[in-house]
Structure formats: structure tokens, C-alpha cells
Scaffold this motif. Structure first.
Motif, short mmCIF file in Angstrom:
data_model
loop_
_atom_site.label_atom_id
_atom_site.label_comp_id
_atom_site.label_asym_id
_atom_site.label_seq_id
_atom_site.Cartn_x
_atom_site.Cartn_y
_atom_site.Cartn_z
N GLY A 268 36.38 45.32 49.08
CA GLY A 268 36.88 45.16 47.71
C GLY A 268 38.46 44.45 47.98
N ALA A 269 38.65 43.59 48.91
CA ALA A 269 39.91 42.81 48.83
C ALA A 269 40.11 41.91 47.97
CB ALA A 269 39.86 42.14 50.20
N ALA A 270 38.95 41.19 47.49
CA ALA A 270 38.80 40.28 46.37
C ALA A 270 38.15 40.98 45.18
CB ALA A 270 38.13 38.94 46.50
N PRO A 271 38.78 40.76 44.09
CA PRO A 271 38.24 41.31 42.58
C PRO A 271 37.02 40.83 42.32
CG PRO A 271 40.13 39.76 42.13
CD PRO A 271 40.09 39.84 43.48
N ALA A 272 36.28 41.39 41.77
CA ALA A 272 34.75 41.01 41.42
C ALA A 272 34.54 40.24 40.20
CB ALA A 272 33.74 42.23 41.39
N LEU A 273 35.46 39.23 40.17
CA LEU A 273 35.54 38.31 39.00
C LEU A 273 35.08 36.99 39.65
CD1 LEU A 273 38.98 39.29 37.91
CD2 LEU A 273 37.04 39.83 36.70
N PRO A 274 34.72 36.06 38.63
CA PRO A 274 34.41 34.64 38.96
C PRO A 274 35.63 34.14 39.70
CG PRO A 274 33.49 34.98 36.54
CD PRO A 274 34.59 36.22 37.04
N PHE A 275 35.42 33.38 40.59
CA PHE A 275 36.51 32.72 41.62
C PHE A 275 37.46 33.64 41.93
CE2 PHE A 275 34.82 29.45 38.62
CZ PHE A 275 34.73 28.51 39.79
N GLY A 276 37.26 35.22 42.15
CA GLY A 276 37.88 36.00 42.72
C GLY A 276 39.23 36.11 42.27
N HIS A 277 40.37 35.75 43.31
CA HIS A 277 41.77 35.96 43.37
C HIS A 277 42.21 34.81 42.43
CE1 HIS A 277 42.63 39.39 45.69
NE2 HIS A 277 42.06 38.51 46.72
N LEU A 278 41.34 33.73 42.39
CA LEU A 278 41.74 32.32 41.38
C LEU A 278 41.05 32.57 40.01
CD1 LEU A 278 40.98 29.97 44.19
CD2 LEU A 278 43.12 30.69 43.51
N HIS A 279 40.78 33.93 39.78
CA HIS A 279 40.13 33.83 38.29
C HIS A 279 41.12 33.36 37.35
CE1 HIS A 279 37.45 35.45 35.21
NE2 HIS A 279 38.60 36.07 34.75
N GLN A 280 42.52 33.58 37.39
CA GLN A 280 43.38 33.14 36.28
C GLN A 280 43.42 31.73 36.31
OE1 GLN A 280 44.96 34.81 34.11
NE2 GLN A 280 43.81 36.63 34.71
N CYS A 281 43.17 30.81 37.51
CA CYS A 281 43.15 29.51 37.71
C CYS A 281 42.02 29.04 36.63
CB CYS A 281 43.02 28.90 38.95
SG CYS A 281 44.61 29.00 40.01
N TRP A 282 40.88 29.84 36.91
CA TRP A 282 39.62 29.36 36.06
C TRP A 282 39.84 29.39 34.70
CZ3 TRP A 282 35.18 27.02 35.90
CH2 TRP A 282 34.30 27.43 35.02
#
Length: 193
Positions: free
Chosen positions: A121-135
Motif C-alpha cells: 500500500g505504499a503506492a496508490p492503486a491508480l494508473p502510474f501510482g504516485h505519478l497519476h497527476q502527471c498522467w
């Protein structure tokens, strides 16, 4: 002996001119950089460092400069010539070419392929994880007629080894434009080019 005095006098004038031109050509904001260095390197705040840096070092450099001033003048002329002609080292910039394109993709395909599944659970379960905002910022650049493609490219990293870079690129009017990297791995030379 008079020639030595003349040589040193010319050196003093050259050193003075170089010093004044450096001070006039230096951009402001050096204090901020110096403060940053002081924070990173605490030994710069010590009394011994300040004495050496501000009072001992400059006379030594000036004394050496009096004797090697022809080399300093030569280097300054070379620097000015390169500055006028746009010479010097230019850092290469990575870009995606048409030959690097692999397959046309949809946003849904990319997001399902790049969803991060971290059991801790260190990285969010989103596309590209921590870089989701960049995506999301990347997607905000899309125009109605743009396409998304996957790509793979071999890149000569400056001052390092080759890399294989993979990701997704926005293709506008048939030309690759903005991209987002999903993977960069060392190039295995045994695989061939």
C-alpha cells in the motif's frame, strides 16, 4: 628584471579586467545558491572555511593568475568565441520518433495496463501510482483528433549507458509529440541493436 615587472604588471591589469568583467556579467541570485550550499554543506559555516574561502584563497589565485595570465586570456577568448557561435556542449533531448511507435492505444487500455498494485500500500492503486497527476496533466494536453500510441525507443543516455525507454506518446497529425515514460531499463548489448 624589468621584463619580469612588465609581465607581472600586464598580468595584474588582465586579472583586474577579468575580475571586473566577471562581476559585471554575473547574474544576481548567487546569494541564494550560496545559502543553499551552506545548508547542504554545514562545514561552509565554520570560521576556518570562511577565512580560507574569503581571505586566503583569493590572494593565492590572484598570485597564480599574475604568472599564467596568457593562458587565462586564451581561455577567455575561446569562451567568447564559443558564446558567439553557440558553441559548447548541448545536452541532447530525448524525443519519440515515428519508428518508435508500437500500437495505437485507448486511455482505458493504458490505464488498465499501468494500474499500480502494491501489496504494501505504499503506492496508490491508480494508473502510474504516485505519478497519476502527471498522467492526468499529460491527458489534459490532448486535442480531439490526437491519438495515443505505445512506444519503445533506444536512447544513448549522456554520460551513461544506453537505455530502452517505453511509454506512451501523444500523436498529433501523424507526428509524435508529448510523451510519458512508463519504463526505462538498461540496454542489453547481447540482444543487438
Amino acid at each position: 628584471m624589468i621584463y619580469l615587472y612588465g609581465y607581472l604588471a600586464i598580468g595584474a591589469v588582465v586579472f583586474l579586467v577579468m575580475y571586473v568583467s566577471h562581476k559585471l556579467g554575473t547574474k544576481s541570485g548567487g546569494e541564494e545558491f550560496s545559502d543553499l550550499l551552506d545548508d547542504i554543506l554545514p562545514h561552509r559555516k565554520t570560521l576556518s572555511y570562511r577565512i580560507i574561502y574569503h581571505y586566503v584563497g583569493p590572494p593565492i589565485v590572484a598570485g597564480i593568475g599574475l604568472f599564467v595570465w596568457p593562458a587565462i586570456v586564451y581561455m577567455k577568448i575561446q569562451e567568447m568565441r564559443k558564446g558567439e557561435s553557440g558553441g559548447g556542449y548541448v545536452e541532447p533531448v530525448f524525443s519519440v520518433g515515428k519508428d518508435d511507435l508500437l500500437a495505437k492505444q485507448t486511455i482505458e487500455q493504458i490505464e488498465s495496463a499501468e494500474i499500480i498494485s502494491d501489496p504494501l500500500g505504499a503506492a496508490p492503486a491508480l494508473p502510474f501510482g504516485h505519478l497519476h497527476q502527471c498522467w492526468l496533466a499529460f491527458l489534459a494536453q490532448m486535442l480531439p483528433d490526437d491519438e495515443l500510441w505505445s512506444f519503445q525507443s533506444t536512447w544513448d543516455v549522456p554520460w551513461s549507458e544506453k537505455e530502452i525507454r517505453c511509454g506512451y506518446v501523444l500523436v498529433r497529425a501523424g507526428i509524435p509529440d508529448a510523451y510519458v515514460l512508463s519504463e526505462a531499463m538498461p540496454f542489453d548489448s547481447e540482444d543487438g541493436d
